[in-house]
Design a protein around this motif. Structure first.
Motif, PDB file in Angstrom:
ATOM      1  N   GLU A 269      12.929 -24.736  31.192  1.00 49.80           N
ATOM      2  CA  GLU A 269      11.623 -24.381  30.631  1.00 49.80           C
ATOM      3  C   GLU A 269      10.501 -25.017  31.443  1.00 49.80           C
ATOM      4  OE1 GLU A 269       8.915 -22.587  28.056  1.00 49.80           O
ATOM      5  OE2 GLU A 269      11.103 -22.321  28.069  1.00 49.80           O
ATOM      6  N   ASP A 270      10.678 -26.290  31.794  1.00 45.17           N
ATOM      7  CA  ASP A 270       9.641 -27.040  32.501  1.00 45.17           C
ATOM      8  C   ASP A 270       9.417 -26.524  33.917  1.00 45.17           C
ATOM      9  OD1 ASP A 270       7.707 -28.912  33.038  1.00 45.17           O
ATOM     10  OD2 ASP A 270       9.041 -30.642  33.051  1.00 45.17           O
ATOM     11  N   CYS A 271      10.486 -26.081  34.590  1.00 39.53           N
ATOM     12  CA  CYS A 271      10.336 -25.596  35.972  1.00 39.53           C
ATOM     13  C   CYS A 271      10.126 -24.080  36.028  1.00 39.53           C
ATOM     14  CB  CYS A 271      11.542 -26.000  36.818  1.00 39.53           C
ATOM     15  SG  CYS A 271      13.066 -25.081  36.471  1.00 39.53           S
ATOM     16  N   ASN A 272       9.930 -23.464  34.866  1.00 35.64           N
ATOM     17  CA  ASN A 272       9.726 -22.017  34.768  1.00 35.64           C
ATOM     18  C   ASN A 272      10.867 -21.243  35.430  1.00 35.64           C
ATOM     19  OD1 ASN A 272       7.106 -22.195  33.476  1.00 35.64           O
ATOM     20  ND2 ASN A 272       6.286 -22.833  35.464  1.00 35.64           N
ATOM     21  N   GLY A 273      12.092 -21.720  35.155  1.00 37.72           N
ATOM     22  CA  GLY A 273      13.240 -21.124  35.803  1.00 37.72           C
ATOM     23  C   GLY A 273      14.084 -20.215  34.944  1.00 37.72           C
ATOM     24  N   ASN A 274      13.638 -19.949  33.735  1.00 39.57           N
ATOM     25  CA  ASN A 274      14.471 -19.181  32.805  1.00 39.57           C
ATOM     26  C   ASN A 274      14.821 -17.778  33.289  1.00 39.57           C
ATOM     27  OD1 ASN A 274      14.987 -20.977  30.628  1.00 39.57           O
ATOM     28  ND2 ASN A 274      12.834 -20.820  30.025  1.00 39.57           N
TER      29      ASN A 274
ATOM     30  N   LEU B 251      29.881 -31.867  31.157  1.00 35.50           N
ATOM     31  CA  LEU B 251      28.658 -32.517  31.619  1.00 35.50           C
ATOM     32  C   LEU B 251      28.192 -31.997  32.972  1.00 35.50           C
ATOM     33  CD1 LEU B 251      29.664 -36.172  30.670  1.00 35.50           C
ATOM     34  CD2 LEU B 251      27.989 -34.744  29.477  1.00 35.50           C
ATOM     35  N   ALA B 252      28.925 -31.052  33.549  1.00 36.42           N
ATOM     36  CA  ALA B 252      28.572 -30.492  34.859  1.00 36.42           C
ATOM     37  C   ALA B 252      28.195 -29.031  34.703  1.00 36.42           C
ATOM     38  CB  ALA B 252      29.745 -30.633  35.828  1.00 36.42           C
ATOM     39  N   VAL B 253      27.186 -28.631  35.466  1.00 34.52           N
ATOM     40  CA  VAL B 253      26.741 -27.248  35.405  1.00 34.52           C
ATOM     41  C   VAL B 253      26.456 -26.755  36.817  1.00 34.52           C
ATOM     42  CG1 VAL B 253      24.325 -27.946  35.008  1.00 34.52           C
ATOM     43  CG2 VAL B 253      25.081 -25.632  34.386  1.00 34.52           C
ATOM     44  N   ASP B 254      26.939 -25.564  37.123  1.00 28.37           N
ATOM     45  CA  ASP B 254      26.594 -24.894  38.371  1.00 28.37           C
ATOM     46  C   ASP B 254      25.483 -23.900  38.065  1.00 28.37           C
ATOM     47  OD1 ASP B 254      28.608 -26.296  39.591  1.00 28.37           O
ATOM     48  OD2 ASP B 254      30.009 -24.611  39.670  1.00 28.37           O
ATOM     49  N   VAL B 255      24.422 -23.964  38.852  1.00 23.14           N
ATOM     50  CA  VAL B 255      23.296 -23.053  38.664  1.00 23.14           C
ATOM     51  C   VAL B 255      23.100 -22.255  39.944  1.00 23.14           C
ATOM     52  CG1 VAL B 255      22.050 -24.309  36.866  1.00 23.14           C
ATOM     53  CG2 VAL B 255      21.770 -24.997  39.247  1.00 23.14           C
ATOM     54  N   GLY B 256      22.527 -21.087  39.824  1.00 23.50           N
ATOM     55  CA  GLY B 256      22.335 -20.246  40.996  1.00 23.50           C
ATOM     56  C   GLY B 256      21.090 -19.391  40.868  1.00 23.50           C
ATOM     57  N   GLN B 257      20.546 -19.000  42.018  1.00 27.08           N
ATOM     58  CA  GLN B 257      19.418 -18.084  42.030  1.00 27.08           C
ATOM     59  C   GLN B 257      19.869 -16.730  41.500  1.00 27.08           C
ATOM     60  OE1 GLN B 257      17.849 -16.868  45.923  1.00 27.08           O
ATOM     61  NE2 GLN B 257      15.794 -17.311  45.147  1.00 27.08           N
ATOM     62  N   ARG B 258      19.062 -16.142  40.664  1.00 27.79           N
ATOM     63  CA  ARG B 258      19.420 -14.858  40.066  1.00 27.79           C
ATOM     64  C   ARG B 258      19.237 -13.747  41.094  1.00 27.79           C
ATOM     65  NH1 ARG B 258      16.845 -12.283  34.507  1.00 27.79           N
ATOM     66  NH2 ARG B 258      18.459 -10.687  34.194  1.00 27.79           N
TER      67      ARG B 258
END
Length: 255
Positions: free
Chosen positions: A66-71, A118-125
């Motif tokens: 939310e804070d980085c406007n990444g939703n 406790l680990a999360v992989d995130v990626g560019q949509r």
């Protein structure tokens, strides 16, 4: 007055600072682990059961996005994996990509942080997302995510400069929730989790009225004392003891 806390060997395997790697596999599943389904974030559709994360990790990830406007621009690619799911992924990677690639990017079953929740992989949509190595560049919302991740308790777990310590290749997409202030200290001092755990075992840390120290657990129980009414957290290191964080200023504690 002081508050007496009793620590037992089971506490070694609970908490946000568990060190999970080749040398410290998961010997016991955290029986206090609370997994929550990811419902309000963009997730990669893998055709599997709904993705989950540990409760506090998910709460802080939601706030961070939310804070980085990444939703809209950032996908949650992978979260909690059971031992069976990690085994399936590991064997599939060996079959499809070979031993060298797999040893660099896919942990063996029992040695994966994803099994802690406790680990999360995130990626560019993007139209196509690689499940094992998703794109997560230093631009846009992804860059913003990286810049403030530590404020929400996350560290980029595997960096190129720490490969000799972690035995994992650089993974700009893999973030680990360790909690505040640990994430900020690691970021400021350029420590990976292995280095941080080792340092705290040898030297207590005092930072802005926050005290962090290590307690070995070698018997059936170990007692420590905390000033009465003072907030604190306890996390096992998944090896031989616990890390105690005491917030002497009540306004200094965060998740």
């Amino acid at each position: 007055m002081e508050h007496v806390i009793t620590l037992t060997p089971s506490d070694i395997h609970r908490g946000h600072l568990l060190l999970v790697n080749r040398d410290h596999p998961l010997r016991k599943i955290d029986d206090s682990l609370t997994l929550k389904r990811i419902e309000n974030l963009q997730v990669l559709d893998t055709g599997k059961e709904s993705m989950k994360l540990e409760r506090t990790c998910l709460e802080q990830l939601t706030a961070l996005l939310e804070d980085c406007n990444g939703n809209q621009d950032i996908l949650v690619v992978s979260g909690y994996r059971s031992k069976d799911e990690q085994t399936e992924l590991y064997e599939a990677s060996l079959r499809d990509h070979g031993d060298v690639f797999t040893s660099s990017y896919v942990a063996r079953p029992g040695e994966s942080e994803h099994q802690t929740g406790l680990a999360v992989d995130v990626g560019q949509r993007t139209e196509v997302v690689d499940y094992i190595c998703p794109l997560f560049p230093d631009t846009g919302a992804c860059k913003g995510f990286k810049q403030i991740a530590a404020q929400y308790g996350f560290i980029q777990r595997y960096k190129e400069s720490k490969k000799e310590i972690t035995n994992i290749a650089a993974e700009p997409w893999h973030f680990r929730y360790v909690g505040y202030p640990h994430s900020v200290i690691m970021e400021e001092r350029e420590w990976c989790l292995e280095e941080y755990i080792d340092h705290v075992k040898r030297y207590p840390i005092h930072q802005e009225r926050i005290e962090i120290y290590y307690v070995p657990i070698t018997h059936d129980f170990t007692c420590i004392t905390i000033p009465n009414g003072t907030p604190f957290t306890i996390s096992g290191n998944n090896h031989d003891g616990c890390i105690i964080t005491v917030y002497h200023d009540k306004g200094s504690e965060r998740h």
